[in-house]
Design a protein around this motif. Structure first.
Motif, PDB file in Angstrom:
ATOM      1  N   ARG A  41      -2.287  -4.700  -3.837  1.00  0.00           N
ATOM      2  CA  ARG A  41      -1.204  -4.243  -5.280  1.00  0.00           C
ATOM      3  C   ARG A  41      -0.358  -5.461  -5.337  1.00  0.00           C
ATOM      4  O   ARG A  41      -0.127  -5.898  -6.541  1.00  0.00           O
ATOM      5  CB  ARG A  41      -0.901  -2.820  -5.359  1.00  0.00           C
ATOM      6  CG  ARG A  41      -0.244  -2.831  -6.696  1.00  0.00           C
ATOM      7  CD  ARG A  41      -0.828  -2.947  -7.685  1.00  0.00           C
ATOM      8  NE  ARG A  41      -2.416  -1.948  -7.561  1.00  0.00           N
ATOM      9  CZ  ARG A  41      -3.381  -1.998  -8.343  1.00  0.00           C
ATOM     10  NH1 ARG A  41      -3.665  -2.272  -9.664  1.00  0.00           N
ATOM     11  NH2 ARG A  41      -4.372  -1.165  -7.826  1.00  0.00           N
ATOM     12  N   HIS A  75      -2.224   3.689  -4.566  1.00  0.00           N
ATOM     13  CA  HIS A  75      -2.447   2.404  -5.941  1.00  0.00           C
ATOM     14  C   HIS A  75      -1.530   1.014  -5.184  1.00  0.00           C
ATOM     15  O   HIS A  75      -2.338  -0.036  -5.702  1.00  0.00           O
ATOM     16  CB  HIS A  75      -1.122   2.360  -7.069  1.00  0.00           C
ATOM     17  CG  HIS A  75      -1.587   1.906  -8.775  1.00  0.00           C
ATOM     18  ND1 HIS A  75      -0.422   1.038  -8.918  1.00  0.00           N
ATOM     19  CD2 HIS A  75      -2.691   1.941  -9.407  1.00  0.00           C
ATOM     20  CE1 HIS A  75      -1.422  -0.042 -10.135  1.00  0.00           C
ATOM     21  NE2 HIS A  75      -1.922   0.477  -9.965  1.00  0.00           N
ATOM     22  N   GLN A 123      -5.832  -3.502  -5.374  1.00  0.00           N
ATOM     23  CA  GLN A 123      -6.035  -3.451  -6.372  1.00  0.00           C
ATOM     24  C   GLN A 123      -7.200  -4.057  -6.296  1.00  0.00           C
ATOM     25  O   GLN A 123      -8.267  -4.813  -6.598  1.00  0.00           O
ATOM     26  CB  GLN A 123      -5.611  -5.448  -5.973  1.00  0.00           C
ATOM     27  CG  GLN A 123      -6.022  -6.175  -7.358  1.00  0.00           C
ATOM     28  CD  GLN A 123      -4.892  -6.146  -8.382  1.00  0.00           C
ATOM     29  OE1 GLN A 123      -4.819  -5.036  -9.598  1.00  0.00           O
ATOM     30  NE2 GLN A 123      -3.341  -6.208  -7.973  1.00  0.00           N
TER      31      GLN A 123
END
Length: 348
Positions: free
Chosen positions: A86, A337, A341
């Protein structure tokens, strides 16, 4: 051209991740390392139930990755040090004026402010590497930023944190206006909603200094999911109450006040480590939306985990919510999270 970051609820082509490799983040003991490999693998397998997954794997970890991931996870071999996709990877965007065109914003990644412990220079190349592998146009940025430092609704609203993008270790000459202008150019931002800070644990030695993706999310335009620490014995009780009071005064890009949905924290308060006395930052806000589903963090608390699934099912109607134990990921500094991605699908 006008770039726009779609909401996570838009259809995905695939999800990108990076496989752990040995180093300070993974752990010193063999048992710690095995637990880290297993946690990343479990997330990959959960996501793969809904959409394709590509894992960037350091050549030194390739044999292990192939053994653990199996044939249904695609592997891209490339050098890796930090493995939080991410943050080190690109932020994918689309151009509504050119259907079928995918863009990849290549932020500057310096390991969350270039702390002495971080090993980040190899993964700083992942924005360009992953963008090219996805067939995206490069959207180069001079802003030091991480994907975990932003949340969007896909309609011009961006959430950010003053202690991240305005962090002098990241962007010593930035002010709000410069950051907002760059978000407008790269993400299609029309309104940046600034949070004054993040969760307490995120400010210790191994934290990000306030990433928003552990605090708040935008499941749909006008709706804001907010981490809710209800126990007054935890310092985030005061933090989340103050954040709620602040966000109640804010509006989105369309001028709407937010409908704030509280997402209660699990009951565990401490994990016995950390410079701040071991108060956890365990958060259900740090989930991943996937095609027709949601991959949620679990913390070994059936009641709290179940309550979180119910909230997520309500704000993401029609999606199946699955829970993956995220404690080993949080022990290393983030959640589901943070290690994923999404790549949005674009019309041909």
């Amino acid at each position: 051209m006008t770039w726009r970051m779609p909401a996570e609820t838009a259809r995905h082509e695939r999800t990108w991740m990076a496989f752990p490799r040995e180093g300070i983040t993974l752990g010193d003991e063999a048992s710690e390392r095995e637990a880290g490999y297993a946690a990343w693998t479990a997330v990959a397998h959960a996501v793969a139930e809904f959409e394709p997954v590509t894992m960037v794997v350091d050549p030194g970890e390739a044999a292990r990755a192939r053994r653990m991931l199996g044939a249904h996870i695609d592997i891209l071999e490339a050098p890796v040090d930090e493995f939080w996709m991410r943050d080190s990877g690109p932020t994918f965007v689309v151009d509504d004026e050119r259907p079928g065109v995918l863009g990849a914003v290549d932020w500057i990644f310096n390991g969350w402010g270039a702390p002495a412990w971080a090993q980040w220079r190899l993964s700083a190349e992942h924005g360009r590497l992953v963008g090219a592998a996805a067939g995206a146009e490069l959207v180069s940025s001079v802003l030091v930023n991480e994907g975990g430092g932003i949340q969007v609704d896909g309609e011009g609203t961006v959430l950010a944190t003053e202690t991240v993008q305005l962090d002098p270790r990241r962007n010593p000459y930035a002010d709000r206006a410069r950051v907002e202008a760059e978000f407008a150019r790269t993400l299609g931002a029309e309104k940046v909603v600034w949070l004054p800070r993040g969760l307490t644990r995120d400010y210790d030695e191994f934290g990000t200094n306030g990433h928003v993706d552990i605090v708040a999310a935008l499941p749909s335009p006008g709706v804001l999911l907010l981490h809710d620490q209800r126990d007054p014995a935890h310092p985030d009780n005061a933090v989340t109450r103050a954040l709620r009071a602040h966000l109640e005064t804010q509006t989105d890009a369309a001028g709407r006040s937010f409908e704030i949905v509280d997402l209660p924290a699990p009951a565990t308060l401490r994990d016995g480590s950390g410079d701040d006395g071991g108060f956890v930052d365990w958060s259900y806000v740090n989930h991943l939306v996937v095609n027709d589903g949601v991959v949620a963090c679990g913390f070994g608390e059936p009641e709290a985990d179940g309550r979180a699934r119910e909230v997520l099912e309500r704000v993401y109607p029609g999606r199946r919510v699955v829970t993956v134990d995220a404690r080993e990921i949080f022990a290393r500094g983030g959640g589901i999270h943070c290690i994923t991605q999404q790549q949005p699908a674009v019309a041909p």
